[in-house]
Design an enzyme around this catalytic site. Sequence first.
Site, short mmCIF file in Angstrom:
data_model
loop_
_atom_site.label_atom_id
_atom_site.label_comp_id
_atom_site.label_asym_id
_atom_site.label_seq_id
_atom_site.Cartn_x
_atom_site.Cartn_y
_atom_site.Cartn_z
N LYS A 184 -37.26 47.98 20.12
CA LYS A 184 -36.70 47.67 18.79
C LYS A 184 -36.69 48.92 17.91
O LYS A 184 -35.78 49.11 17.10
CB LYS A 184 -37.52 46.57 18.12
CG LYS A 184 -37.14 45.17 18.57
CD LYS A 184 -35.78 44.75 18.04
CE LYS A 184 -35.37 43.37 18.55
NZ LYS A 184 -33.97 43.04 18.26
N SER A 243 -37.24 44.55 13.75
CA SER A 243 -38.38 43.63 13.75
C SER A 243 -39.63 44.24 13.11
O SER A 243 -39.93 45.42 13.29
CB SER A 243 -38.70 43.27 15.20
OG SER A 243 -39.97 42.65 15.28
N ILE A 253 -25.72 34.65 19.96
CA ILE A 253 -25.30 33.45 19.18
C ILE A 253 -26.00 32.18 19.66
O ILE A 253 -26.15 31.23 18.91
CB ILE A 253 -23.75 33.29 19.24
CG1 ILE A 253 -23.28 32.29 18.17
CG2 ILE A 253 -23.28 32.86 20.64
CD1 ILE A 253 -21.79 32.30 17.95
N SER A 294 -36.45 38.87 23.53
CA SER A 294 -37.17 38.87 22.25
C SER A 294 -38.64 38.47 22.35
O SER A 294 -39.32 38.36 21.33
CB SER A 294 -36.46 37.94 21.26
OG SER A 294 -36.67 36.60 21.63
N TYR A 312 -41.51 45.78 23.84
CA TYR A 312 -40.50 45.16 22.95
C TYR A 312 -40.40 45.96 21.65
O TYR A 312 -39.30 46.29 21.19
CB TYR A 312 -40.88 43.70 22.67
CG TYR A 312 -40.09 43.07 21.54
CD1 TYR A 312 -38.81 42.57 21.74
CD2 TYR A 312 -40.63 42.99 20.24
CE1 TYR A 312 -38.09 42.00 20.70
CE2 TYR A 312 -39.91 42.42 19.20
CZ TYR A 312 -38.65 41.93 19.43
OH TYR A 312 -37.93 41.36 18.39
N GLU A 318 -42.36 43.79 14.21
CA GLU A 318 -43.19 44.19 15.35
C GLU A 318 -43.23 45.72 15.46
O GLU A 318 -44.21 46.28 15.98
CB GLU A 318 -42.63 43.54 16.62
CG GLU A 318 -43.42 43.72 17.89
CD GLU A 318 -44.74 42.95 17.96
OE1 GLU A 318 -44.98 42.06 17.12
OE2 GLU A 318 -45.55 43.28 18.83
#
Length: 336
Positions: free
Chosen positions: A157, A130, A9, A89, A153, A132
């Site tokens: 993901k 993502s 958040i 991230s 990463y 990515e």
Amino acid sequence: MKRALITGITGQDGSYLTEFLLKKGYEVHGIKRRSSSFNTGRLDGVYSDWHDSTSTLFLHFADLADASSLANLLGDIQPDEVYNLAAQSHVRVSFEIPEYTCDVTGTGVLRVLEALRRVGDGARYYQASSSEMFGSAIPPQSETTPFHPRSPYACAKLFGHAITVNYRESYGMFACSGILFNHESPRRGETFVTRKIARAAARIKGGLEQRLFLGNLDARRDWGYAPEYVEAMWLMLQQDQPRDYVIGTGETHSVKEFVACAFEHVGLEWQKYVQIDPRYYRPADVDILLADPDKARIELGWTHKTGFRELVKLMVDAETAALPAPERSLGRARAV
Ligand code: NAP
Ligand code: GDD
């Protein structure tokens, strides 16, 4: 009143999603992790003291690395919707801390899903996947394009995406994966390339900096405006059936184009200020991302509104507005 729980958040998307859901009348709960200094700055506009009995925004300490904290919170809050946005991230950083990235960004998804399966009581789940994950896949990339991740990463993901689909198929959970292409805003972390460029253009114009060091200028991304993307997350959870969607603009631009546009906006020639520093190169980079967002347009009725040049300008303008007063007026005077 519907109740939502948002992990991540305090990040860019988490803060916009919070504003969006509060406006829709939701009670919003968010997970923040312990840090040695305040990490809630992006929520300043909507957060009020917890002694305020009218507040419908609540923050709780938890961590994606701590399964018990997630299960306890889900059991206590009993949300209708869970948005899992938390992650390490940063792609470049994931090469430096690959195990940590896989633990939080990958296994963290499993921890949330497993807690949800046990104590979630039918809550709907959104996973922040993502573009990515497409890595070197040939563009344009859609929901049916095979993945070819190019970083720790992206691998993490991809696990998060696959386990979300698996929990949907295995346990009948309402779990959706949003495959979002790059989305930016003045709230973007300072080390992502768009914010770094926008900030440098404004500060060089204001006389506060002289140079900007960057890595790969030829990489191409499908860049959109973050506040529009959080609506797509919400829309996915309002459908009759849980499905996965690609969200992007359908346009691609190079880092060099972003630089040229940002510097042109403040009236500077970028070639005089930008230098290449190989430290910003990645062991493997993603050359080109370009969304095919047709499914989202047809099924969700979602399309982007803010175009590339408008996005660059609004980010540079926000950085100019954030300069100390004398530099700001200097920047404006020079821009004329
Ligand atoms: P961001 O600004 O980096 O925010 C990440 C959030 O995750 C922050 O609130 C951060 O907390 C939190 N977090 C990190 N590690 C955590 C942990 N161990 N436990 C609990 N929370 C943790 O990212 P964003 O741009 O808003 O992106 C939101 C999500 O979408 C991320 O999962 C990202 O990977 C994914 N995504 C982003 C894009 C994009 O272009 N922005 C595109 C596709 C997917 P702190 O504030 O304390 O650091
Ligand atoms: N960060 C950064 N810093 N990137 C640079 C720089 C620099 O100085 N110079 C060139 N680049 C290039 C990177 O090599 C990359 O090809 C491109 O700019 C974009 O880099 P980032 O802004 O760091 O974003 P990203 O595309 O790697 O990852 C972002 O988008 C993903 C969605 O495709 C992140 O938000 C990820 O969390 C997200 O999943």
